[in-house]
Scaffold this motif. Structure first.
Motif, mmCIF file in Angstrom:
data_model
loop_
_atom_site.group_PDB
_atom_site.id
_atom_site.type_symbol
_atom_site.label_atom_id
_atom_site.label_comp_id
_atom_site.label_asym_id
_atom_site.label_seq_id
_atom_site.Cartn_x
_atom_site.Cartn_y
_atom_site.Cartn_z
ATOM 1 N N SER A 145 0.868 -1.170 0.000
ATOM 2 C CA SER A 145 0.000 0.000 0.000
ATOM 3 C C SER A 145 0.905 1.221 0.000
ATOM 4 C CB SER A 145 -0.898 -0.008 1.243
ATOM 5 O OG SER A 145 -1.605 1.215 1.357
ATOM 6 N N VAL A 164 -1.784 -1.000 -3.764
ATOM 7 C CA VAL A 164 -3.063 -0.309 -3.547
ATOM 8 C C VAL A 164 -2.776 1.160 -3.298
ATOM 9 C CG1 VAL A 164 -5.180 -0.204 -2.192
ATOM 10 C CG2 VAL A 164 -4.046 -2.406 -2.571
ATOM 11 N N SER A 170 -13.748 1.223 -7.223
ATOM 12 C CA SER A 170 -13.496 -0.215 -7.333
ATOM 13 C C SER A 170 -12.906 -0.504 -8.704
ATOM 14 C CB SER A 170 -14.796 -1.004 -7.136
ATOM 15 O OG SER A 170 -15.369 -0.728 -5.869
ATOM 16 N N CYS A 183 -9.248 2.135 -4.367
ATOM 17 C CA CYS A 183 -9.781 1.532 -3.141
ATOM 18 C C CYS A 183 -10.857 2.440 -2.569
ATOM 19 C CB CYS A 183 -8.674 1.297 -2.113
ATOM 20 S SG CYS A 183 -7.932 2.811 -1.461
ATOM 21 N N VAL A 205 -11.510 -3.079 -3.079
ATOM 22 C CA VAL A 205 -10.645 -3.067 -1.898
ATOM 23 C C VAL A 205 -11.115 -1.949 -0.982
ATOM 24 C CG1 VAL A 205 -8.305 -2.726 -1.018
ATOM 25 C CG2 VAL A 205 -8.661 -3.993 -3.149
ATOM 26 N N LYS A 207 -9.976 0.075 2.252
ATOM 27 C CA LYS A 207 -8.765 0.297 3.050
ATOM 28 C C LYS A 207 -9.084 1.202 4.237
ATOM 29 C CE LYS A 207 -5.157 2.340 1.131
ATOM 30 N NZ LYS A 207 -3.901 2.557 0.359
ATOM 31 N N VAL A 247 -5.788 -9.111 -0.020
ATOM 32 C CA VAL A 247 -5.361 -8.415 -1.231
ATOM 33 C C VAL A 247 -4.351 -9.248 -2.017
ATOM 34 C CG1 VAL A 247 -4.147 -6.377 -2.106
ATOM 35 C CG2 VAL A 247 -5.834 -6.130 -0.265
#
Length: 298
Positions: A145, A164, A170, A183, A205, A207, A247
């Motif tokens: 990330s 990420v 998305s 995300c 995802v 986060k 992930v």
């Protein structure tokens, strides 16, 4: 290690599940167990006080979870990250332990210029990966990330199969940007965005940082936790349609799927044989794909 970004779809995205037509026909499913979409939950920044809550939620609702660690926080017991030993229960519970780099540098200035050298990027990405795999025996740190959404793509791809970012939204399943994934935050995670992921067959995802920060009252904290658990219950009620991997696992599946070749080699009344391969590095990309095969009713 990383397919990166594609400005064109990698394949035609079916609007619904694919059912092979004839006896012996086979098809690789879009997502594991032929789910309609994938949703991955993750957290940045080592808010250790929420670890037990996430372990409990993952066990209760049957999902995987990804922690993106700033590894310097786990080296220093005086930070909120606690220590490597503190996080072992999360790893042993099956929660992914992935990279948020060593120092969490914002590596670009206001003019979009890098503020650290290539050697420093190598350290930030490579040493974080090394320490996470050393301290969690058997761990595979393959996801990152990017702090503040800034990163060096050429060096990142040497270490990680997916990064990420911080862009909201998305990912369409046939055009996933593995180099800089969109995300959603806790605030944009809702029944509406869950339904969008299902209906459009996406990878979402979510986060988090903290679900409930320490400066909230106890009542406010419990309200935050209850709101998130209600969303997990909503997903759980739709588990036939939603796959909830970490992930890293989802990125392994998706990039194998994106580059796969499936050939049915032999069909008889009693057996069906096929060959399945992909273009990714076998030493890294070894996650099983789901293949659906048409058989006779009897």
């Amino acid at each position: 290690l990383n397919l990166g970004y594609s400005d064109v779809p990698r394949f035609d995205l079916p609007t619904d599940r694919v059912w092979p037509s004839n006896f012996g026909d086979a098809d690789v499913c879009l997502w594991e167990d032929d789910k309609r979409c994938a949703i991955s939950l993750a957290a940045d920044d080592d808010h250790a006080y929420e670890m037990d809550w996430w372990i409990d939620m993952a066990e209760t609702y049957g999902f995987q979870f990804t922690w993106f660690h700033i590894t310097k926080n786990l080296e220093d017991p005086n930070t909120w990250g606690e220590s490597w030993a503190y996080w072992l229960p999360a790893y042993e519970a099956g929660l992914e332990q992935q990279s948020h780099t060593v120092n969490h540098y914002d590596c670009k200035d206001e003019y979009n210029n890098y503020t650290i050298t290539d050697e420093e990027f190598e350290y930030e990405y490579g040493y974080a990966q090394l320490r996470l795999n050393q301290e969690f025996p058997g761990n595979r740190c393959l996801a990152m990330s990017a702090p503040h959404g800034h990163f060096n793509p050429d060096i990142m791809k040497k270490y990680y199969i997916v990064n990420v970012g911080v862009r909201g939204g998305s990912e369409p399943s046939n055009r996933i940007d593995y180099q800089n994934m969109h995300c959603r935050s806790r605030n944009s995670f809702s029944t509406t965005t869950i339904d969008q992921a299902i209906n459009n067959r996406m990878w979402m995802v979510v986060k988090y940082h903290a679900v409930a920060s320490l400066n909230l009252t106890e009542a406010e904290k419990q309200e935050r936790y209850a709101a998130q658990e209600a969303l997990f219950q909503y997903i759980n009620a739709r588990s036939n349609d939603i796959w909830m991997p970490g992930v890293m696992r989802c990125a392994l599946y998706a990039q194998e799927r994106d580059t796969h070749s499936l050939t049915v080699t032999n069909v008889t009344d009693s057996s069906i044989s096929f060959e399945l391969s992909d273009l990714m590095m076998d030493a890294v990309f070894n996650y099983p794909l789901t293949v659906k095969v048409r058989v006779n009713a009897d």
